[in-house]
Structures are given as C-alpha cells and as structure tokens.
Design an enzyme around this catalytic site. Structure first.
Site, PDB file in Angstrom:
ATOM      1  N   ASP A   1      -7.618  -7.336   0.299  1.00  0.00           N
ATOM      2  CA  ASP A   1      -6.158  -7.480   0.253  1.00  0.00           C
ATOM      3  C   ASP A   1      -5.663  -8.404   1.368  1.00  0.00           C
ATOM      4  OD1 ASP A   1      -7.148  -5.063   1.667  1.00  0.00           O
ATOM      5  OD2 ASP A   1      -5.096  -4.942   2.391  1.00  0.00           O
TER       6      ASP A   1
ATOM      7  N   ARG B   1       7.911 -13.877   7.300  1.00  0.00           N
ATOM      8  CA  ARG B   1       6.647 -14.608   7.147  1.00  0.00           C
ATOM      9  C   ARG B   1       6.734 -15.601   6.006  1.00  0.00           C
ATOM     10  NH1 ARG B   1       1.316 -11.037   6.849  1.00  0.00           N
ATOM     11  NH2 ARG B   1       1.955 -10.540   4.738  1.00  0.00           N
TER      12      ARG B   1
ATOM     13  N   GLY C   1       6.725   2.268   7.032  1.00  0.00           N
ATOM     14  CA  GLY C   1       7.322   1.011   6.596  1.00  0.00           C
ATOM     15  C   GLY C   1       7.782   0.106   7.731  1.00  0.00           C
TER      16      GLY C   1
ATOM     17  N   ARG D   1       5.127  -2.081   3.731  1.00  0.00           N
ATOM     18  CA  ARG D   1       6.160  -2.305   4.757  1.00  0.00           C
ATOM     19  C   ARG D   1       6.629  -3.750   4.706  1.00  0.00           C
ATOM     20  NH1 ARG D   1       3.300  -2.766  10.648  1.00  0.00           N
ATOM     21  NH2 ARG D   1       1.280  -3.518   9.989  1.00  0.00           N
TER      22      ARG D   1
HETATM   23  P1  AMP Z   1      -2.697  -4.205   6.710  1.00  0.00           P
HETATM   24  O1  AMP Z   1      -3.699  -3.496   7.542  1.00  0.00           O
HETATM   25  O2  AMP Z   1      -1.479  -4.656   7.468  1.00  0.00           O
HETATM   26  O3  AMP Z   1      -3.294  -5.322   5.918  1.00  0.00           O
HETATM   27  O4  AMP Z   1      -2.142  -3.122   5.678  1.00  0.00           O
HETATM   28  C1  AMP Z   1      -2.927  -2.481   4.711  1.00  0.00           C
HETATM   29  C2  AMP Z   1      -2.032  -1.668   3.792  1.00  0.00           C
HETATM   30  O5  AMP Z   1      -1.359  -0.638   4.526  1.00  0.00           O
HETATM   31  C3  AMP Z   1      -0.943  -2.464   3.104  1.00  0.00           C
HETATM   32  O6  AMP Z   1      -0.742  -1.917   1.834  1.00  0.00           O
HETATM   33  C4  AMP Z   1       0.245  -2.217   3.997  1.00  0.00           C
HETATM   34  O7  AMP Z   1       1.478  -2.402   3.310  1.00  0.00           O
HETATM   35  C5  AMP Z   1       0.048  -0.772   4.396  1.00  0.00           C
HETATM   36  N1  AMP Z   1       0.704  -0.438   5.668  1.00  0.00           N
HETATM   37  C6  AMP Z   1       0.309  -0.816   6.920  1.00  0.00           C
HETATM   38  N2  AMP Z   1       1.139  -0.320   7.856  1.00  0.00           N
HETATM   39  C7  AMP Z   1       2.092   0.371   7.200  1.00  0.00           C
HETATM   40  C8  AMP Z   1       3.260   1.128   7.605  1.00  0.00           C
HETATM   41  N3  AMP Z   1       3.597   1.270   8.885  1.00  0.00           N
HETATM   42  N4  AMP Z   1       3.997   1.704   6.626  1.00  0.00           N
HETATM   43  C9  AMP Z   1       3.672   1.580   5.332  1.00  0.00           C
HETATM   44  N5  AMP Z   1       2.601   0.902   4.891  1.00  0.00           N
HETATM   45  C10 AMP Z   1       1.814   0.300   5.799  1.00  0.00           C
HETATM   46 MG    MG Z   2      -2.698  -6.754   4.762  1.00  0.00          MG
END
Ligand code: AMP
Ligand code: MG
Length: 507
Positions: A250, A174, A124, A91
C-alpha cells in the site's frame, strides 16, 4: 479573504465504488507552519492568496475548495508480508486533482484530517513532527531528482493528538502524480471483482501511460511500466542511501513516486543490513533488501492483474513471470547507470557492464569495510577525481580505518577513466577537473541526516520554533552546494547516535 483553487475529481467520478465521499474534520485553530511556494507555482495555484489565512483554512480541512468533491480512497495491502484486505485512507482525504502548468494531473490530498470509514481503530489524526518530516524528506528527494510525492502545506490544527505522549496535531497537504498503489489493485482483486480491477487499470493507463490506451496488450504494458519505474526509483534510493522503512504494497505507487515518509531514514556508514524502523525486527525492509522487496511487491501487482493479462491463466502467468523475472536485471541496469554517473564515468566501458558493476560493487565493499560515511565518501571521491586523494583518505582514517584502504581501488578506477579519456582532447588535469565537477552535480553533499531531521522536528513540535526546520529545509533544497551555510548539515552524526537511532510508523 477567500483563497481558493479549482479542483477536478476524475477519480471519484470515473471510478464508482473505489472511494467514499467524505469531508475532512474542521480544525479548531489552524495555523500555517509551512507553505511550498515553488510547488504552488508549479501547480499554477495562486500562491499569494493560499499562503495566508484563507489557505490555512483549506489546508486544515476547514474550507473545501471550489469544485472539490473530497473522497476517502479504498485500498488493501501486504504489510510486512501479511495481507490486509481493507486498509484505505484512514486519516487522509483526496480533495481532488489539479492540472499543473506542465499539463499533468496531480492529486491534492490531506493527511491527518480526521476519521474516515477506513480508520479502523485509528484516530484519523497526525502530529506536527511527522508531517514536517514528510516536508523535509520529500523536498530533499525532489532536490535530489528522485520522484516523490511532495508537501504543499502543513497546518497546525491547534488540537492535541494522543500518541505515546500528547503531541500537537497537524494536517499535511500532499501532492502526488496519483495515490494509486499496488494495494489499490489488490483491494478489488482480493474480492474477485475483475471488472473493477479492469476499470482501475484502464483509468491508471489513461493517467500514467496514455500511450498505451487502447493497445491490445496494455495491461501487460502497465505491469512493465510499473516495473520500469520502480526499478529506476529503487536504484535512485540505493544510490543516495535512502531506506524507505515500510515498503508495504500500500506504500508502493503505480506512478513510481516515493510515498509515505514514516519510518524512513538515510544510511550514514554504508551498510546493506541497515534498519532503523522500530517495528522491522526481521529486517524485511533493510537497506539492501529494497530491490528484492520491490520485486515481491510487483509480483503482488501481477497477481492482481492476472485475469486481464490473457484469456488463459497459464499464458497470463507466463507473461507476468517474464516481467517479474526481468526485474532484477532491470534494476541493476538502472543502478549501474546511476553509479557510473556517481563515479564520473560518462561512457559505458565497451560492452562490458560486468566490469563496471564490479568496480562499483568493490567501491561499496571498501566503504562497508571502512565503515565510512556513504554520502561523504562519494563526495570526497570527486576531490580524488580532481587529483586530491587526501580528503578521502582522511575520511577513512577518521572512521578508524587505514587511510590507505581506498588506494588499490582508486588505482583501478583511474585505469578505467584513462581508457575512457583515451583519444579525447582534454589533458589529464583538465579532464580530472571536469570529471570532479560532473561528480559534484550527482553526489550530494547534503542529505537529510537523521539527527538533523530529529533536531528540527523537536524544535518545531516541542518549542514551536521553526527556525531549525527552515534552515535545514533550505540546505536540503541545495544538496550539491558545498557552501558555508550547508556545512552544519553535511556532518554525520556520532556513530553511537546512529547506532541507537529508531524510527516509528503510523505517527
Ligand atoms: P501508513 O503506515 O501511514 O502507510 O498507514 C497504513 C494504514 O493505516 C493506512 O490505511 C492508514 O490510513 C492507516 N492509519 C495510519 N495512521 C492512522 C491513524 N492515526 N488513524 C487512522 N488510520 C491510520
Ligand atoms: Mg501508507
């Protein structure tokens, strides 16, 4: 009016196959909620034109700035210990890079700008509350001197996003030293693509550790530098009571900046076992576990770099292990250096780090036993340095502990600084006042208290009222000022509020 700025795209250009060209989705009705003028100045952007409607169009993803060739970046990651070979910008979009006023290359990325080839099941999108949360925590960390990605802007999209309830959508812009993560290396390492791991390592070295370019042992050097930066970063987190909450590989940067303020929170009463994240049922990312998790993540980076470290695998493993095994001591050194400053100690006590580390540990044990507020205890310790123990003792009694609980420790602490002050020209009272002043410059009075953050986000998200957000942000930008304006933000939440506090990922 055409607002714009010029972007470079070294990541997409120099690293073929590390990202996918992709455009943000347009938002139906962009409306600026936040624009970071000081940061825009630092980046050398035209703040005046970007704070208006033209800026909102760019920060919503509706207009792409000049020279931009936006991409979605690929990465993998260990999430809660389990490996996902393909995560990536699900996203987010890297719009490009600017060279800031200090000559540093900084990424400009959008978060919440629509689906990408990495979205998996996700929509996204992002919601107003969590994106404004990134603003508040990032600006607070920055003001506390802690390396962090920062928010340049938040724009409401005018589109609802569906979570447990329907929420207003938003896009965050960001700024980061880079978005290269441990997981970026893992993505190619997991596919056995050593050549791409090498390309990424060369790019990363050129960007973050240019003095290592061309050095024979540069890949090991990179691992050492990441260890150094993470040791320092985590020590800073621990010294302000910050819990990241989702230290997946990540979410660990190579640059040493804090990234992804999802389920993060600050401890109130000092407790190494503190966990707020709703999905961290095992306490993997508990407050006190952060140093060992950083080491674990570093080991995953080392594994990814292994084929580059030496021709012979055994030799490579020995060299990698040397870095990983040195991490705990490296971390403790940074922790102690921060703790000495917080304790008002200017000099190392002879060669005896052990005695100072014990003094600091015992102070934390006194806080833990008394269940007193971590931030305020340090602050009231500065009053004690100035000769007034009463506020600190009152803090203990208001937490239900005995007012005399810190007394024995205070005596040891005073003996320690008496040794330090020996032979200096300052007399007792003047030395105490100077010590208190120094302590007040490193022990914040205001941190992003969880209840204050939630209150500001609820007003912005539910009522479109940005007043509480703006006032809190202003306080967080002046964390060391013990002023009337800051007073409401220095108060801890009621203990039962903190006990029931939960944070959420992926919002
Ligand atoms: P995060 O927990 O924000 O570090 O995200 C972990 C993974 O999930 C990353 O690959 C993000 O891009 C994906 N992700 C989190 N929220 C969304 C969303 N609403 N739509 C698509 N991908 C997401
Ligand atoms: Mg992340």
């Amino acid at each position: 009016m055409a607002a714009s700025f010029t972007l470079d795209n070294s990541y997409g250009r120099d690293l073929q196959g590390f990202s996918v060209p992709w455009h943000p989705e347009a938002a139906p009705a962009p409306k600026s909620l936040f624009f970071n003028e000081p940061l825009a100045e630092e980046l050398g952007l035209d703040a005046a034109s970007l704070s208006g409607e033209g800026g909102a169009a760019i920060f919503a993803g509706n207009a792409v700035p000049e020279g931009a060739e936006p991409v979605a970046q690929a990465y993998a990651g260990h999430q809660f210990g389990g490996f996902s070979p393909q995560l990536g910008d699900g996203r987010a979009i890297l719009l490009g890079e600017v060279i800031d006023r200090a000559g540093r290359r900084r990424d400009i990325a959008l978060k919440g700008s629509g689906r990408t080839p990495f979205s998996r099941g996700g929509d996204g999108k992002a919601a107003v509350g969590p994106m404004l949360r990134e603003v508040l925590i990032g600006e607070a960390m920055h003001a506390l001197g802690i390396p962090t990605t920062r928010a340049l802007a938040v724009v409401a999209t005018g589109e609802p996003v569906l979570r447990e309830t329907v929420l207003p959508g938003a896009v965050l812009t960001r700024v980061a030293a880079s978005h290269i993560r441990v997981g970026t290396f893992q993505f190619f390492a997991a596919r056995g693509d050593v050549e791409r791991v090498r390309q990424l390592a060369e790019y990363t070295i050129a960007r973050h550790d240019p003095d290592l370019v061309g050095a024979p042992k540069r890949f090991l050097g990179l691992l050492e530098r990441v260890a150094e930066r993470q040791a320092e970063l985590i020590a800073q987190w621990m010294n302000v009571g910050f819990i990241h909450g989702v230290m997946n590989t990540d979410n660990m940067t190579i640059s040493g900046e804090t990234i992804d303020y999802g389920p993060c929170a600050f401890v109130e009463a000092y407790d190494p076992a503190a966990v707020f994240s709703s999905i961290d049922s095992q306490g993997r990312y508990a407050f006190g576990n952060q140093p060992s998790i950083a080491r674990w993540n570093l080991a995953r980076l080392a594994e990814s770099l292994l084929p580059l470290l030496a021709d012979d695998e055994e030799q490579a493993t020995v060299e990698a292990l040397r870095v990983i095994d040195a991490f705990p001591a490296l971390y403790r050194r940074h922790l102690l250096s921060g703790q000495r400053a917080k304790l008002g100690l200017q000099r190392a006590d002879g060669a005896d780090d052990g005695a100072d580390a014990m003094l600091a540990d015992d102070w934390l044990a006194v806080l833990h036993a008394g269940r007193v507020d971590f931030t305020l205890a340090w602050r009231r310790l500065a009053d004690a340095a100035a000769g007034d123990d009463a506020p600190l003792r009152a803090l203990f009694s208001s937490a239900g502990a005995d007012a005399s609980a810190p007394d024995a420790w205070l005596e040891r602490w005073r003996e320690r600084w008496a040794r330090e002050d020996e032979g200096t020209s300052l007399g007792g009272t003047a030395a105490g006042a100077a010590r208190a002043e120094r302590m007040r410059r490193v022990n914040p009075w205001v941190i992003p208290r969880n209840h204050r953050v939630e209150e500001a986000l609820a007003a912005a998200s539910d009522d479109e009222d940005l007043g509480p957000f703006d006032r809190l942000l202003d306080a967080l930008r002046h964390p060391y000022d013990e002023t009337a304006d800051n007073a409401p933000y220095a108060e801890p939440a009621a203990a039962d509020v903190t006990a029931g506090y939960r944070t959420y990922c992926g919002t």
